[in-house]
Design an enzyme around this catalytic site. Sequence first.
Site, PDB file in Angstrom:
ATOM      1  N   ALA A   1       0.854  -1.202   0.000  1.00 31.28           N
ATOM      2  CA  ALA A   1       0.000   0.000   0.000  1.00 31.28           C
ATOM      3  C   ALA A   1       0.880   1.239   0.000  1.00 31.28           C
ATOM      4  O   ALA A   1       1.208   1.786   1.042  1.00 31.28           O
ATOM      5  CB  ALA A   1      -0.927  -0.004   1.217  1.00 31.28           C
ATOM      6  N   GLY A   2       1.312   1.648  -1.204  1.00 28.15           N
ATOM      7  CA  GLY A   2       2.153   2.839  -1.352  1.00 28.15           C
ATOM      8  C   GLY A   2       1.286   3.984  -1.837  1.00 28.15           C
ATOM      9  O   GLY A   2       0.656   4.685  -1.039  1.00 28.15           O
ATOM     10  N   SER A   3       1.196   4.131  -3.173  1.00 26.01           N
ATOM     11  CA  SER A   3       0.332   5.188  -3.724  1.00 26.01           C
ATOM     12  C   SER A   3      -1.124   4.967  -3.321  1.00 26.01           C
ATOM     13  O   SER A   3      -1.846   5.911  -3.018  1.00 26.01           O
ATOM     14  CB  SER A   3       0.454   5.218  -5.253  1.00 26.01           C
ATOM     15  OG  SER A   3       1.738   5.679  -5.617  1.00 26.01           O
TER      16      SER A   3
ATOM     17  N   GLN B   1      26.112  17.775 -14.991  1.00 23.11           N
ATOM     18  CA  GLN B   1      26.598  17.966 -16.362  1.00 23.11           C
ATOM     19  C   GLN B   1      27.630  19.100 -16.420  1.00 23.11           C
ATOM     20  O   GLN B   1      28.661  18.984 -17.083  1.00 23.11           O
ATOM     21  CB  GLN B   1      25.402  18.267 -17.289  1.00 23.11           C
ATOM     22  CG  GLN B   1      25.708  18.122 -18.760  1.00 23.11           C
ATOM     23  CD  GLN B   1      25.985  16.673 -19.152  1.00 23.11           C
ATOM     24  OE1 GLN B   1      25.615  15.738 -18.441  1.00 23.11           O
ATOM     25  NE2 GLN B   1      26.670  16.473 -20.272  1.00 23.11           N
TER      26      GLN B   1
ATOM     27  N   GLU C   1       6.065  11.078   0.143  1.00 30.30           N
ATOM     28  CA  GLU C   1       4.903  11.937   0.428  1.00 30.30           C
ATOM     29  C   GLU C   1       4.006  12.085  -0.808  1.00 30.30           C
ATOM     30  O   GLU C   1       3.398  13.129  -1.034  1.00 30.30           O
ATOM     31  CB  GLU C   1       5.339  13.284   1.026  1.00 30.30           C
ATOM     32  CG  GLU C   1       6.089  13.071   2.332  1.00 30.30           C
ATOM     33  CD  GLU C   1       5.995  14.194   3.317  1.00 30.30           C
ATOM     34  OE1 GLU C   1       5.121  15.047   3.171  1.00 30.30           O
ATOM     35  OE2 GLU C   1       6.809  14.189   4.255  1.00 30.30           O
TER      36      GLU C   1
ATOM     37  N   THR D   1       4.072  10.300  -4.954  1.00 28.53           N
ATOM     38  CA  THR D   1       4.899  10.434  -6.156  1.00 28.53           C
ATOM     39  C   THR D   1       4.414  11.609  -7.012  1.00 28.53           C
ATOM     40  O   THR D   1       3.307  12.124  -6.813  1.00 28.53           O
ATOM     41  CB  THR D   1       4.781   9.158  -7.017  1.00 28.53           C
ATOM     42  OG1 THR D   1       3.396   9.009  -7.379  1.00 28.53           O
ATOM     43  CG2 THR D   1       5.260   7.915  -6.279  1.00 28.53           C
TER      44      THR D   1
HETATM   45  N1  CAA Z   1      -7.627  16.531   3.055  1.00 27.00           N
HETATM   46  C1  CAA Z   1      -8.731  16.057   3.709  1.00 27.00           C
HETATM   47  N2  CAA Z   1      -9.420  14.974   3.292  1.00 27.00           N
HETATM   48  C2  CAA Z   1      -8.986  14.346   2.179  1.00 27.00           C
HETATM   49  C3  CAA Z   1      -7.848  14.781   1.458  1.00 27.00           C
HETATM   50  C4  CAA Z   1      -7.167  15.919   1.938  1.00 27.00           C
HETATM   51  N3  CAA Z   1      -6.079  16.392   1.305  1.00 27.00           N
HETATM   52  N4  CAA Z   1      -7.646  13.953   0.408  1.00 27.00           N
HETATM   53  C5  CAA Z   1      -8.635  13.034   0.463  1.00 27.00           C
HETATM   54  N5  CAA Z   1      -9.432  13.262   1.538  1.00 27.00           N
HETATM   55  C6  CAA Z   1     -10.619  12.526   1.952  1.00 27.00           C
HETATM   56  C7  CAA Z   1     -11.650  12.501   0.821  1.00 27.00           C
HETATM   57  O1  CAA Z   1     -12.472  13.659   0.857  1.00 27.00           O
HETATM   58  C8  CAA Z   1     -12.411  11.221   1.112  1.00 27.00           C
HETATM   59  O2  CAA Z   1     -13.359  11.434   2.131  1.00 27.00           O
HETATM   60  P1  CAA Z   1     -14.941  11.420   1.757  1.00 27.00           P
HETATM   61  O3  CAA Z   1     -15.195  10.062   1.148  1.00 27.00           O
HETATM   62  O4  CAA Z   1     -15.615  11.634   3.067  1.00 27.00           O
HETATM   63  O5  CAA Z   1     -15.135  12.524   0.771  1.00 27.00           O
HETATM   64  C9  CAA Z   1     -11.351  10.302   1.708  1.00 27.00           C
HETATM   65  O6  CAA Z   1     -10.281  11.151   2.158  1.00 27.00           O
HETATM   66  C10 CAA Z   1     -10.801   9.326   0.666  1.00 27.00           C
HETATM   67  O7  CAA Z   1     -10.262  10.115  -0.402  1.00 27.00           O
HETATM   68  P2  CAA Z   1     -10.130   9.558  -1.883  1.00 27.00           P
HETATM   69  O8  CAA Z   1     -11.408   8.899  -2.292  1.00 27.00           O
HETATM   70  O9  CAA Z   1      -9.608  10.673  -2.720  1.00 27.00           O
HETATM   71  O10 CAA Z   1      -9.029   8.420  -1.668  1.00 27.00           O
HETATM   72  P3  CAA Z   1      -8.207   7.569  -2.706  1.00 27.00           P
HETATM   73  O11 CAA Z   1      -8.091   6.192  -2.182  1.00 27.00           O
HETATM   74  O12 CAA Z   1      -8.752   7.773  -4.086  1.00 27.00           O
HETATM   75  O13 CAA Z   1      -6.717   8.195  -2.575  1.00 27.00           O
HETATM   76  C11 CAA Z   1      -4.879   9.624  -3.101  1.00 27.00           C
HETATM   77  C12 CAA Z   1      -6.402   9.471  -2.913  1.00 27.00           C
HETATM   78  C13 CAA Z   1      -4.683  11.112  -3.327  1.00 27.00           C
HETATM   79  C14 CAA Z   1      -4.390   8.840  -4.292  1.00 27.00           C
HETATM   80  C15 CAA Z   1      -4.168   9.180  -1.808  1.00 27.00           C
HETATM   81  O14 CAA Z   1      -4.254   7.788  -1.615  1.00 27.00           O
HETATM   82  C16 CAA Z   1      -2.703   9.565  -1.794  1.00 27.00           C
HETATM   83  O15 CAA Z   1      -2.350  10.708  -1.511  1.00 27.00           O
HETATM   84  N6  CAA Z   1      -1.788   8.583  -2.073  1.00 27.00           N
HETATM   85  C17 CAA Z   1      -0.355   8.783  -1.883  1.00 27.00           C
HETATM   86  C18 CAA Z   1       0.017   8.407  -0.470  1.00 27.00           C
HETATM   87  C19 CAA Z   1       1.271   9.086  -0.005  1.00 27.00           C
HETATM   88  O16 CAA Z   1       1.495  10.269  -0.234  1.00 27.00           O
HETATM   89  N7  CAA Z   1       2.085   8.335   0.709  1.00 27.00           N
HETATM   90  C20 CAA Z   1       3.276   8.852   1.267  1.00 27.00           C
HETATM   91  C21 CAA Z   1       3.400   8.367   2.677  1.00 27.00           C
HETATM   92  S1  CAA Z   1       4.503   9.246   3.744  1.00 27.00           S
HETATM   93  C22 CAA Z   1       6.042   8.895   3.181  1.00 27.00           C
HETATM   94  O17 CAA Z   1       6.314   9.118   2.059  1.00 27.00           O
HETATM   95  C23 CAA Z   1       7.026   8.337   4.121  1.00 27.00           C
HETATM   96  C24 CAA Z   1       7.718   9.364   4.888  1.00 27.00           C
HETATM   97  O18 CAA Z   1       7.908   9.202   6.089  1.00 27.00           O
HETATM   98  C25 CAA Z   1       8.262  10.564   4.187  1.00 27.00           C
END
Ligand code: CAA
Length: 383
Positions: A129-131, A338, A365, A367
């Site tokens: 479960a990444g993206s 470069q 955070e 991609t």
């Molecule tokens: N703020 C508040 N609520 C939000 C939101 C935001 N920015 N984005 C989504 N939500 C809410 C939505 O409104 C929705 O709620 P409702 O159903 O009540 O409306 C709920 O969250 C689910 O949202 P989605 O249907 O949009 O969810 P999705 O499964 O389609 O995913 C995504 C959306 C943008 C692709 C998300 O999964 C995502 O950002 N993925 C990338 C994950 C990520 O960034 N991981 C990095 C982890 S940290 C890291 O990198 C390690 C580290 O330590 C540095």
Amino acid sequence: MPTATDVREQVVELAREFAREKIEPFAAEWDRTSHFPRDVIDELGKLGFLGMCTPEEYEGMGLDTITYLMVLEEISAADSALAVSIGIHNAIPTTMLVKHGTREQKERWLKPMARGELLAGFALSEAEAGSDAASLRSQAIKDGKHWVLNGAKAWATNAGTADLMMIMVRTDTPNARRGAKGISTFIVPTDSKGYKPAKPEDKMGLRASNTAGIELNDLRLPADQMLGDEGMGFVYAMEGLDAGRLGIGAQGVGIARKALELSLKYCAERKQFGKAIEDFQAVQFKLADMATRIEAARALAQRAAARKDAGEDVTLYASMAKLFASETAMWVTTQAIQLFGGYGYMRDFPVEKLFRDAKVTEIYEGTSEIQRIVIARALTRHS
Ligand code: CAA
């Protein structure tokens, strides 16, 4: 009475001096030895830099977001591994606690975090479960007044070095899955029985930051260590990432700025065909494009920060800032290599580290592809 501008100048100058004296001279060695400089982070903590975004009522500096980004840029220019270690703490766990913590949770966790006594991190991703973060599978099961957590998290910054992690796990049940609404956030002290960080990852860049998986083995937590409401953990994670992505924007700018500074110096000194290479138009055009993209990336991040400070929703703008700044960092460091030619490819020259450090800003955070999804969804959302 100092004005907000005075405070900004003083804080940024303090960060710049600290970075110049206590971070930059050691960054290459920390990178080579994968050394996590907790003592330096503790020193930054004592100066208030672990409470940059925490309101003053919780013993933080209460800085505005623009100032916070300016500080992160200074630290990233010196060493982005250190910048991400404190950036995560300031952005994600802090935002989560400020917005959703109870009074007791703020007293117990947020205040010591702001005082620099506790370092925090955040664990959302898992191997599968990444993206698609909402597909995470680690599970918490209610047992009387406790929750029992089991599962495995991946690639969490500070997992092996933090005192406290905000961990996202499922609280729905296998026969009634609720997707993103089945996830909750727990406040987990890393000395809890059942919390086991894996061996630190052997990374391409940011080698001085700690990135590790976490095993959760029957980790038992009192119910009052759940943050906010059950089932809201995914939303809290996304809110935290809105703040985190702005910070990665500043990190990208800091990396790119340093690559430009080093390139300008090198191009003035390096002579080929009887003149400094900065006198060749091919080199001048590269330098001009590098500088222009950096200015644009900084302006975009600061514009997003100003919107946040004005209380606007910044999901769209945080993604734009992160996307543009991280791709700028990768592009600018590629140009810098470069320009340095053969020297640029060697570990002895600092642009090589900047190039390696830049790459992950396009990955963690969210991609670049995920940022484009967030941006496109916001643009095409019809009310
Ligand atoms: N703020 C508040 N609520 C939000 C939101 C935001 N920015 N984005 C989504 N939500 C809410 C939505 O409104 C929705 O709620 P409702 O159903 O009540 O409306 C709920 O969250 C689910 O949202 P989605 O249907 O949009 O969810 P999705 O499964 O389609 O995913 C995504 C959306 C943008 C692709 C998300 O999964 C995502 O950002 N993925 C990338 C994950 C990520 O960034 N991981 C990095 C982890 S940290 C890291 O990198 C390690 C580290 O330590 C540095």
